[in-house]
Design an enzyme around this catalytic site. Structure first.
Site, PDB file in Angstrom:
ATOM      1  N   SER A 120       0.949  -1.406   0.373  1.00  0.00           N
ATOM      2  CA  SER A 120       0.007   0.376  -0.658  1.00  0.00           C
ATOM      3  C   SER A 120       1.149   1.100  -0.206  1.00  0.00           C
ATOM      4  O   SER A 120       1.690   1.159  -0.536  1.00  0.00           O
ATOM      5  CB  SER A 120      -1.026  -0.381   1.348  1.00  0.00           C
ATOM      6  OG  SER A 120      -1.880   0.512   1.068  1.00  0.00           O
TER       7      SER A 120
ATOM      8  N   ARG B  67     -11.652   6.172  10.027  1.00  0.00           N
ATOM      9  CA  ARG B  67     -11.640   5.135  10.597  1.00  0.00           C
ATOM     10  C   ARG B  67     -12.310   4.336   9.878  1.00  0.00           C
ATOM     11  O   ARG B  67     -12.092   3.090   9.041  1.00  0.00           O
ATOM     12  CB  ARG B  67     -10.919   4.803  11.567  1.00  0.00           C
ATOM     13  CG  ARG B  67     -10.657   2.989  12.046  1.00  0.00           C
ATOM     14  CD  ARG B  67      -9.157   2.786  10.639  1.00  0.00           C
ATOM     15  NE  ARG B  67      -8.119   1.622  11.541  1.00  0.00           N
ATOM     16  CZ  ARG B  67      -7.215   1.547  11.205  1.00  0.00           C
ATOM     17  NH1 ARG B  67      -6.570   1.678  10.109  1.00  0.00           N
ATOM     18  NH2 ARG B  67      -7.311   0.187  12.390  1.00  0.00           N
TER      19      ARG B  67
ATOM     20  N   ASP C 295      -8.064  -7.210  -3.999  1.00  0.00           N
ATOM     21  CA  ASP C 295      -8.559  -4.802  -4.071  1.00  0.00           C
ATOM     22  C   ASP C 295      -8.742  -3.941  -4.676  1.00  0.00           C
ATOM     23  O   ASP C 295      -8.846  -3.947  -6.112  1.00  0.00           O
ATOM     24  CB  ASP C 295      -7.000  -5.082  -3.889  1.00  0.00           C
ATOM     25  CG  ASP C 295      -6.234  -3.985  -3.321  1.00  0.00           C
ATOM     26  OD1 ASP C 295      -7.445  -3.189  -2.845  1.00  0.00           O
ATOM     27  OD2 ASP C 295      -5.611  -3.620  -3.537  1.00  0.00           O
TER      28      ASP C 295
ATOM     29  N   HIS D 216      -7.759  -5.306  -0.258  1.00  0.00           N
ATOM     30  CA  HIS D 216      -6.686  -5.059  -0.230  1.00  0.00           C
ATOM     31  C   HIS D 216      -5.509  -5.131   1.694  1.00  0.00           C
ATOM     32  O   HIS D 216      -4.552  -4.939   1.049  1.00  0.00           O
ATOM     33  CB  HIS D 216      -7.054  -2.897   0.553  1.00  0.00           C
ATOM     34  CG  HIS D 216      -5.454  -2.115  -0.094  1.00  0.00           C
ATOM     35  ND1 HIS D 216      -5.339  -2.059  -0.416  1.00  0.00           N
ATOM     36  CD2 HIS D 216      -5.259  -1.436   1.391  1.00  0.00           C
ATOM     37  CE1 HIS D 216      -4.168  -1.018  -0.225  1.00  0.00           C
ATOM     38  NE2 HIS D 216      -3.854  -1.202   0.951  1.00  0.00           N
ATOM     39  N   ASP D 217      -6.280  -5.408   2.309  1.00  0.00           N
ATOM     40  CA  ASP D 217      -5.841  -6.304   3.390  1.00  0.00           C
ATOM     41  C   ASP D 217      -5.303  -7.233   3.039  1.00  0.00           C
ATOM     42  O   ASP D 217      -4.598  -7.905   4.076  1.00  0.00           O
ATOM     43  CB  ASP D 217      -6.750  -6.137   4.913  1.00  0.00           C
ATOM     44  CG  ASP D 217      -7.071  -4.660   5.312  1.00  0.00           C
ATOM     45  OD1 ASP D 217      -6.104  -4.306   5.175  1.00  0.00           O
ATOM     46  OD2 ASP D 217      -7.922  -5.022   6.327  1.00  0.00           O
TER      47      ASP D 217
END
EC number: 2.3.1.46
Lengths: 382, 382
Positions: free
Chosen positions: B157, B227, B322, B355-356
């Protein structure tokens, strides 16, 4: 009609209001003792009332679907692209009705109305409303207007969910059902985005548990954030890229938190205009109605079972670039209808504009809708 | 090492801090007169310093990439899945360095540090930092540690952007460059999400123009919203569906704004834990560094030209699910490298986690990274 309106516009329109005295039992268990619905109509109801179409609105929509309220209006109603003489929802043939949903903030009874039992503003005390609640209230509007059966119920996004609910709850009153850019229920991601929008409003210190009107304030910050976030999900990544790319407003980076990229300017502008005319409690109610919508829930998650008794013919439309309610979600509805041997026409429209495509004058979309509505008109003998 | 740590863990680790007296000129035009970098190391630097790897962190990451700070820690560092004896970044072979970025809030100089020139907290007065600024500060750390050339710079990232910048700015010091789940610049949609997160913080009444510490408060509401929103973009729609679906926490709808769906509970919990240990000014700075990253901007948007002088060998990895930085963005980097006849290995990994994924112990991902790092080790003779 003033000259400045386009020839295919319905021109000047005036909202009407109907008051309903009969209490309405809501899914949440509460009862609205009485209520108003504000609505607009375009075109003329024919003698046998066979040409009536109900248009249902989406999250931030209202009853003003087409035409102008004043010659000074800069913009027409939200679905003027599709409603007017010669347009797919042709006002030379159809009598079109669009009402503001209960819980709304544009004239139908909602958080900004007064509770007749207390005389106080409803505010946060307005009960939660569901898609089936709306459909029940719209059915009473149909009764009042002398419309036994809609030639079609037509809606996009949350409006599409109402159209689908009509076909389920009132099969005998729904001849055709047009469901555009919708889904049979929200995904976890959809709910998550709604939850962040709600938290932005609920956590705004000016929210005051929804009683902000009593404090003479509005939770503008939270509502603005909710709208900005919503806007990202209404547009495709490609649309954002095509519109704004990485364009810098002043041609250079300034290393501060003012607007630097054009897309930031767009979001802030959208939010500012929105908070001036939309109510935060209504926004909360609309997102909850979206989250709760799930007609298959009472049928072991079997959508085909939920649709077992529908008799309407369906047009289902989706857009390739819609990532809020992608085509796969529309196909869930199509498949469930096919499983039950229902009549369904489905088309996925190639369009780069994202979820907002359903509001736009996209030629192939217009042509498809027009072709289907011609069929609806023929069946109605208009 | 206490028994409770897994055998392939680096075990207990202790952060170190280096103070740098030499002023650092930043891209924004301001100068940091002096600064600290806090960092951790795992493994041993060999005699010719050929086995050093720099790991660069993402938006909310820090220097604690692996192991435990205390036997009571419930969780190891953020990339423990990939760093340790026998793991892809094998601490039996490599000396691994990870530092907290300037502008961070975990020990390196940033908004929660004191400005040596005034004695006051930096707060909002901490200058904006860019990816190239970070790379310059990391180069000084390398100097101080006696590392002339990294065997590899590795990041996911925003960390991948730093790795790419290393290869551009210090070609002679970057033997390999591993860029995971990154992009050569943010899209308009990426910037839009960052902007909503920033506005949530900037509009929080407790933000006080970034001087909240002076008021003894923190803009928790805004940071929590930022968040929550971030989390939606880190996970794929499929991952959210698999994890939460439309599960109701109490098995039924309650018609209120408390947690109803499990996904709402997850988002609120993630936000609550985050705001307890992360600084809002740092969050703002990190999102701006992301928005500004665009190495091709000074080369007429020609990324191949920006990469003209790189000499590193590249591993580029992306994940099918992602949607924050989809594979198409990684392929932009691959194509630009190929255009310049650079050495590049690319793989798109099928993984549903979004994405994680880059943080997770996904077998095929681990195997690919391990195979590449074996090659890096062989070239370093370790």
């Amino acid at each position: 009609m003033p000259e400045q309106f386009p020839a295919d516009s319905v021109g000047l329109v005036t909202p009407k209001t109907l008051h309903f005295d009969q209490p309405l039992e809501l899914d949440c268990g509460r009862v609205l003792p009485e209520y108003d619905l504000v609505y607009e109509t375009y075109g003329e109801l024919n003698a046998d009332a066979s040409n009536a179409i109900l248009v249902t609105h989406a999250l931030s929509g209202d009853h003003h679907a087409a035409g102008y309220h004043s010659p000074d209006d800069r913009k027409p109603g939200w679905w003027d692209a599709s409603i007017g003489p010669g347009k797919p929802l042709d006002t030379n043939r159809f009598f079109i009705v669009c009402s503001n949903n209960l819980g709304g903030c544009r004239g139908s009874t909602g958080p900004v109305s007064h509770n007749p039992e207390t005389g106080a503003l409803y505010g946060a005390d307005f009960p939660m409303v569901t898609v089936p609640d709306w459909v029940r209230s719209q059915a009473r509007l149909a009764d009042a207007l002398g419309i036994g059966q809609w030639a079609a119920v037509v809606g996009g996004s949350l409006g599409g969910m109402q159209a689908l609910q009509w076909a389920i709850d009132f099969p005998e009153r729904t001849r055709h059902c047009v469901v555009i850019a919708a889904a049979p229920k929200l995904s976890a991601q959809n709910i998550a985005f709604n939850e962040v929008a709600r938290q932005a409003i609920l956590r705004d210190p000016e929210f005051h548990e929804g009683r902000y009107a009593e404090y003479g304030v509005t939770p503008e910050r939270g509502l603005a954030l909710a709208r900005m976030l919503g806007h990202i999900t209404y547009l495709s990544e490609d649309a954002l890229r095509a519109k704004f790319g990485r364009e810098l407003r002043e041609g250079k980076i300034n290393f501060n938190y003012d607007v630097e990229f054009e897309v930031e300017s767009y979001l802030r502008y959208q939010a500012e205009t929105f908070v001036r005319h939309f109510d935060a409690n209504t926004y909360l109610l609309m997102t909850k109605a979206l989250d709760y919508f799930d007609p298959a829930a009472d049928h072991d998650d079997n959508l085909a079972a939920a649709l077992e008794h529908v008799t309407a013919s369906f047009l289902i439309l989706s857009f390739t670039s819609d990532w809020r309610f992608p085509s796969s979600r529309s196909r869930e509805i199509v498949r469930a209808l096919q499983d039950g041997n229902k009549r369904v026409t489905y088309s996925e429209i190639v369009a780069p504009q994202g979820h907002d495509s359903f509001l736009m004058p996209i030629p192939v979309y217009r042509d498809l809708l027009q072709a289907y509505m011609n069929r609806v008109a023929q069946e109605a003998n208009v």
